[in-house]
Design an enzyme around this catalytic site. Sequence first.
Site, short mmCIF file in Angstrom:
data_model
loop_
_atom_site.label_atom_id
_atom_site.label_comp_id
_atom_site.label_asym_id
_atom_site.label_seq_id
_atom_site.Cartn_x
_atom_site.Cartn_y
_atom_site.Cartn_z
N MET A 127 -0.32 0.30 10.82
CA MET A 127 -1.44 -0.63 11.10
C MET A 127 -1.38 -1.07 12.56
O MET A 127 -0.29 -1.32 13.09
CB MET A 127 -1.33 -1.85 10.19
N GLY A 184 3.32 0.02 -3.74
CA GLY A 184 4.15 -0.85 -2.90
C GLY A 184 4.86 -1.87 -3.75
O GLY A 184 6.02 -1.70 -4.12
N ASP A 191 -4.49 4.43 -3.42
CA ASP A 191 -3.63 3.47 -2.71
C ASP A 191 -4.16 2.06 -2.86
O ASP A 191 -5.24 1.73 -2.38
CB ASP A 191 -3.59 3.88 -1.22
N GLY A 192 -3.33 1.23 -3.52
CA GLY A 192 -3.62 -0.20 -3.58
C GLY A 192 -3.74 -0.75 -4.98
O GLY A 192 -4.60 -0.32 -5.76
N GLY A 193 -2.87 -1.68 -5.31
CA GLY A 193 -2.97 -2.39 -6.57
C GLY A 193 -2.65 -1.58 -7.81
O GLY A 193 -3.06 -1.95 -8.92
N SER A 239 5.29 2.74 -1.07
CA SER A 239 4.90 2.33 0.29
C SER A 239 5.97 1.43 0.88
O SER A 239 6.26 0.35 0.33
CB SER A 239 3.58 1.57 0.24
N MET A 272 -8.95 4.59 -1.20
CA MET A 272 -8.39 3.23 -1.19
C MET A 272 -8.93 2.45 -2.38
O MET A 272 -10.13 2.44 -2.65
CB MET A 272 -8.77 2.50 0.10
N HIS A 278 5.47 6.76 1.52
CA HIS A 278 4.18 6.40 2.11
C HIS A 278 4.42 5.40 3.24
O HIS A 278 4.96 4.31 3.03
CB HIS A 278 3.30 5.79 1.01
N HIS A 307 -0.04 7.11 6.60
CA HIS A 307 -1.41 6.59 6.40
C HIS A 307 -1.76 5.77 7.64
O HIS A 307 -1.29 4.65 7.81
CB HIS A 307 -1.40 5.75 5.12
N GLY A 364 -4.73 -3.30 4.72
CA GLY A 364 -4.19 -4.39 5.54
C GLY A 364 -2.99 -5.07 4.91
O GLY A 364 -2.06 -5.46 5.60
N MET A 419 -3.86 3.49 9.60
CA MET A 419 -4.95 2.50 9.57
C MET A 419 -5.12 2.02 10.99
O MET A 419 -4.74 0.89 11.34
CB MET A 419 -4.57 1.36 8.60
N ASP A 448 2.77 3.06 5.96
CA ASP A 448 1.53 2.37 6.30
C ASP A 448 1.53 1.93 7.74
O ASP A 448 2.22 0.97 8.11
CB ASP A 448 1.33 1.17 5.37
C1 DX5 Z 1 -2.69 -1.33 2.08
C2 DX5 Z 1 -1.70 -0.20 2.14
C3 DX5 Z 1 -1.09 0.14 0.84
C4 DX5 Z 1 -0.26 -0.96 0.24
C5 DX5 Z 1 -0.07 -0.74 -1.22
O1 DX5 Z 1 -3.24 -1.49 3.34
O2 DX5 Z 1 -2.34 0.98 2.62
O3 DX5 Z 1 -0.33 1.33 0.94
O4 DX5 Z 1 0.99 -1.07 0.84
O5 DX5 Z 1 0.64 -1.82 -1.73
P1 DX5 Z 1 0.44 -2.30 -3.24
O6 DX5 Z 1 0.87 -1.17 -4.10
O7 DX5 Z 1 1.32 -3.49 -3.31
O8 DX5 Z 1 -1.02 -2.61 -3.41
ZN ZN Z 2 -1.34 3.02 2.45
#
Ligand code: DX5
Ligand code: ZN
Length: 221
Positions: A37, A203, A181-183, A8, A142, A33, A66, A147, A68, A35
């Site tokens: 927002m 990310g 996606d995430g963590g 990301s 997710m 990816h 993606h 965010g 958001m 993101d």
């Molecule tokens: C969160 C994003 C993710 C985020 C992932 O809103 O959609 O794509 O960047 O980042 P990590 O991998 O650090 O959780």
């Molecule tokens: Zn994302």
Amino acid sequence: MHTKIAPSILSADFSDMGGAIKKLNAAGADLIHCDVMDGSFVEPITFGGQMVKNIRPLTKLPLDCHLMIEHPKTQIKFFAEAGADIITVHCEACAKISPTYLRETLELIKSYGVKCGAVVNPDTDVEKIFPVFDLCDMVLVMSVFPGYGGQKFIPSALGQIKKAKEYALSIGREDLDIEVDGGVTAENVQEIRAAGANIIVAGSAVFKANDMAAAISSLKA
Ligand code: DX5
Ligand code: ZN
């Protein structure tokens, strides 16, 4: 299914996005990816179609956008024309507008010849998007609230991934990509893959690593 890694660019240095894309090309990323927002569906604002247009010539990798954002239909044209390969939209943003808005948005994405996907937040049951699995090329589960990068993986996402994979198989969609996606980290990626995800967004795990290529290959190993 073959596991793909989608770093990301939310975690990149926005003042040197071109440099980040070139590094990802060399480090063995499978997708990029992006993101997006809007400061409304989620608090921060990142970038829009112009960023995608500017990074498009710098990579042959698929650009996985993606969104958001609220009212995603209004932005599809810009991302499609900018060169997005996949556009995903949140079912929560669509449900606020009308019960048919998600399906209409996915159809709009496909009308540009772009792959489409539906996204569910950690507190939205993945069953909510079962009715559009027939249209989707990918579903995105997710594993953090959207965010911000760098959050901790929410374990209930594993159940969501399993449910999505089982349902996809039950309707003959063994080809449907399941993205998470995430963590995601090298420590939890195995159980995430075992649950059925085949596209892994990362990310911090990629951008905070000293060796990006090693970080990507350890997520794939
Ligand atoms: C969160 C994003 C993710 C985020 C992932 O809103 O959609 O794509 O960047 O980042 P990590 O991998 O650090 O959780
Ligand atoms: Zn994302």
